[in-house]
Design a protein around this motif. Structure first.
Motif, PDB file in Angstrom:
ATOM      1  N   GLN A   7       0.933  -1.306  -0.175  1.00  0.00           N
ATOM      2  CA  GLN A   7      -0.272   0.191   0.074  1.00  0.00           C
ATOM      3  C   GLN A   7       0.837   1.379  -0.092  1.00  0.00           C
ATOM      4  N   PHE A   8       1.696   1.882   0.959  1.00  0.00           N
ATOM      5  CA  PHE A   8       2.568   2.218   1.087  1.00  0.00           C
ATOM      6  C   PHE A   8       3.381   2.479  -0.565  1.00  0.00           C
ATOM      7  N   ILE A   9       3.768   1.588  -1.033  1.00  0.00           N
ATOM      8  CA  ILE A   9       4.745   1.753  -2.482  1.00  0.00           C
ATOM      9  C   ILE A   9       3.635   2.296  -3.103  1.00  0.00           C
ATOM     10  N   LYS A  10       2.299   1.655  -3.471  1.00  0.00           N
ATOM     11  CA  LYS A  10       1.434   2.107  -4.720  1.00  0.00           C
ATOM     12  C   LYS A  10       1.313   3.555  -4.480  1.00  0.00           C
ATOM     13  N   HIS A  11       1.563   4.238  -3.392  1.00  0.00           N
ATOM     14  CA  HIS A  11       0.542   5.247  -2.847  1.00  0.00           C
ATOM     15  C   HIS A  11       1.739   6.382  -3.680  1.00  0.00           C
ATOM     16  N   LEU A  12       2.856   5.967  -2.882  1.00  0.00           N
ATOM     17  CA  LEU A  12       4.073   7.103  -3.239  1.00  0.00           C
ATOM     18  C   LEU A  12       4.389   6.984  -5.217  1.00  0.00           C
ATOM     19  N   ILE A  32      11.920   3.179  -5.933  1.00  0.00           N
ATOM     20  CA  ILE A  32      11.275   3.954  -4.880  1.00  0.00           C
ATOM     21  C   ILE A  32      11.350   2.367  -5.199  1.00  0.00           C
ATOM     22  N   GLU A  33      11.857   1.428  -5.662  1.00  0.00           N
ATOM     23  CA  GLU A  33      12.459   0.085  -5.152  1.00  0.00           C
ATOM     24  C   GLU A  33      13.626  -0.034  -4.116  1.00  0.00           C
ATOM     25  N   GLU A  34      14.394   0.584  -4.790  1.00  0.00           N
ATOM     26  CA  GLU A  34      15.992   0.520  -4.655  1.00  0.00           C
ATOM     27  C   GLU A  34      15.710   1.360  -3.115  1.00  0.00           C
ATOM     28  N   THR A  35      15.210   2.979  -3.426  1.00  0.00           N
ATOM     29  CA  THR A  35      15.439   3.558  -1.646  1.00  0.00           C
ATOM     30  C   THR A  35      14.480   2.898  -0.282  1.00  0.00           C
ATOM     31  N   LEU A  36      13.513   1.891  -0.560  1.00  0.00           N
ATOM     32  CA  LEU A  36      12.905   1.763   0.466  1.00  0.00           C
ATOM     33  C   LEU A  36      13.114  -0.070   0.868  1.00  0.00           C
ATOM     34  N   ILE A  37      13.494  -0.799  -0.530  1.00  0.00           N
ATOM     35  CA  ILE A  37      13.546  -2.042  -0.484  1.00  0.00           C
ATOM     36  C   ILE A  37      14.209  -2.150  -0.390  1.00  0.00           C
ATOM     37  N   LEU A 102       7.020   0.867   6.746  1.00  0.00           N
ATOM     38  CA  LEU A 102       6.757   1.194   5.409  1.00  0.00           C
ATOM     39  C   LEU A 102       5.279   1.257   5.618  1.00  0.00           C
ATOM     40  N   ASP A 103       4.525   2.212   6.230  1.00  0.00           N
ATOM     41  CA  ASP A 103       3.618   2.359   6.473  1.00  0.00           C
ATOM     42  C   ASP A 103       2.356   3.192   6.227  1.00  0.00           C
ATOM     43  N   SER A 109       6.196   8.182   8.118  1.00  0.00           N
ATOM     44  CA  SER A 109       7.182   7.869   7.115  1.00  0.00           C
ATOM     45  C   SER A 109       6.850   8.052   5.477  1.00  0.00           C
ATOM     46  N   VAL A 110       5.058   8.744   5.642  1.00  0.00           N
ATOM     47  CA  VAL A 110       5.212   8.616   4.397  1.00  0.00           C
ATOM     48  C   VAL A 110       5.889  10.239   3.866  1.00  0.00           C
ATOM     49  N   LYS A 111       6.104  10.935   4.793  1.00  0.00           N
ATOM     50  CA  LYS A 111       6.257  12.222   4.646  1.00  0.00           C
ATOM     51  C   LYS A 111       7.834  12.163   4.644  1.00  0.00           C
ATOM     52  N   LEU A 112       8.207  11.303   4.936  1.00  0.00           N
ATOM     53  CA  LEU A 112      10.130  11.221   5.038  1.00  0.00           C
ATOM     54  C   LEU A 112      10.394  10.959   3.849  1.00  0.00           C
ATOM     55  N   ALA A 113       9.400   9.228   3.079  1.00  0.00           N
ATOM     56  CA  ALA A 113       9.468   8.999   1.889  1.00  0.00           C
ATOM     57  C   ALA A 113       9.244   9.674   1.217  1.00  0.00           C
ATOM     58  N   GLU A 114       8.681  10.104   0.675  1.00  0.00           N
ATOM     59  CA  GLU A 114       8.236  11.818  -0.231  1.00  0.00           C
ATOM     60  C   GLU A 114       9.327  12.750  -0.533  1.00  0.00           C
ATOM     61  N   MET A 115      10.117  13.223   0.741  1.00  0.00           N
ATOM     62  CA  MET A 115      10.902  13.845   0.710  1.00  0.00           C
ATOM     63  C   MET A 115      12.299  13.141   0.301  1.00  0.00           C
ATOM     64  N   VAL A 116      12.530  12.194   0.833  1.00  0.00           N
ATOM     65  CA  VAL A 116      13.885  11.725   0.042  1.00  0.00           C
ATOM     66  C   VAL A 116      13.799  11.105  -1.478  1.00  0.00           C
ATOM     67  N   LEU A 117      12.567  11.072  -1.686  1.00  0.00           N
ATOM     68  CA  LEU A 117      12.679   9.967  -3.490  1.00  0.00           C
ATOM     69  C   LEU A 117      12.137  11.176  -4.151  1.00  0.00           C
ATOM     70  N   ASP A 118      11.707  12.747  -3.276  1.00  0.00           N
ATOM     71  CA  ASP A 118      10.890  13.768  -4.661  1.00  0.00           C
ATOM     72  C   ASP A 118      12.730  14.190  -5.090  1.00  0.00           C
TER      73      ASP A 118
END
Length: 134
Positions: A7-12, A32-37, A102-103, A109-118
């Protein structure tokens, strides 16, 4: 991979495909996969989490997940004096592996991931970056 991770990855994927459609879903998915997984220890640190504490909306999600003593059913009773594990959330460190939870229910978690991925995805859209390859 747990359902919440998907769900987390789908959202991103949705967020970043809308923001950077020219990159294509496959490239965005790979990043996304490389960054988070694949290699979250390269992108997420305890310091990054602590430096962005303003992403936490104090919803109590981590308290429920970590079964904290200070949880009153809605939020933390003593946010300023919470335990180290609560202060570090959503960061985790297990052996040599580090990353973030990753929830999609955790705004932090969502905002951290969005910041890094952006930041990572902007590299692919920056025209100056393309000139390096020419």
């Amino acid at each position: 991979m747990p359902f919440s991770d998907l769900q987390f990855i789908k959202h991103l994927l949705k967020v970043f495909y809308e923001k950077y459609p020219d990159l294509g879903i496959d490239l965005i998915s790979d990043i996304i996969e490389e960054t988070l997984i694949g290699a979250p220890n390269l992108f997420f640190s305890r310091e990054l989490v602590q430096d962005n504490a303003d992403f936490c909306i104090k919803c109590g999600y981590c308290c429920r997940e970590l079964e904290c003593d200070n949880f009153n059913g809605k939020s933390c009773n003593d946010y300023e004096n919470r335990s180290k594990v609560c202060r570090d959330y959503p960061f985790y460190e297990i052996g040599f592996e580090t990353g973030i939870s990753l929830d999609v229910q955790c705004n932090y978690s969502v905002k951290l991931a969005e910041m890094v991925l952006d930041k990572r995805l902007k590299v692919y859209t920056d025209l100056d970056s393309y000139e390096v390859w020419l």
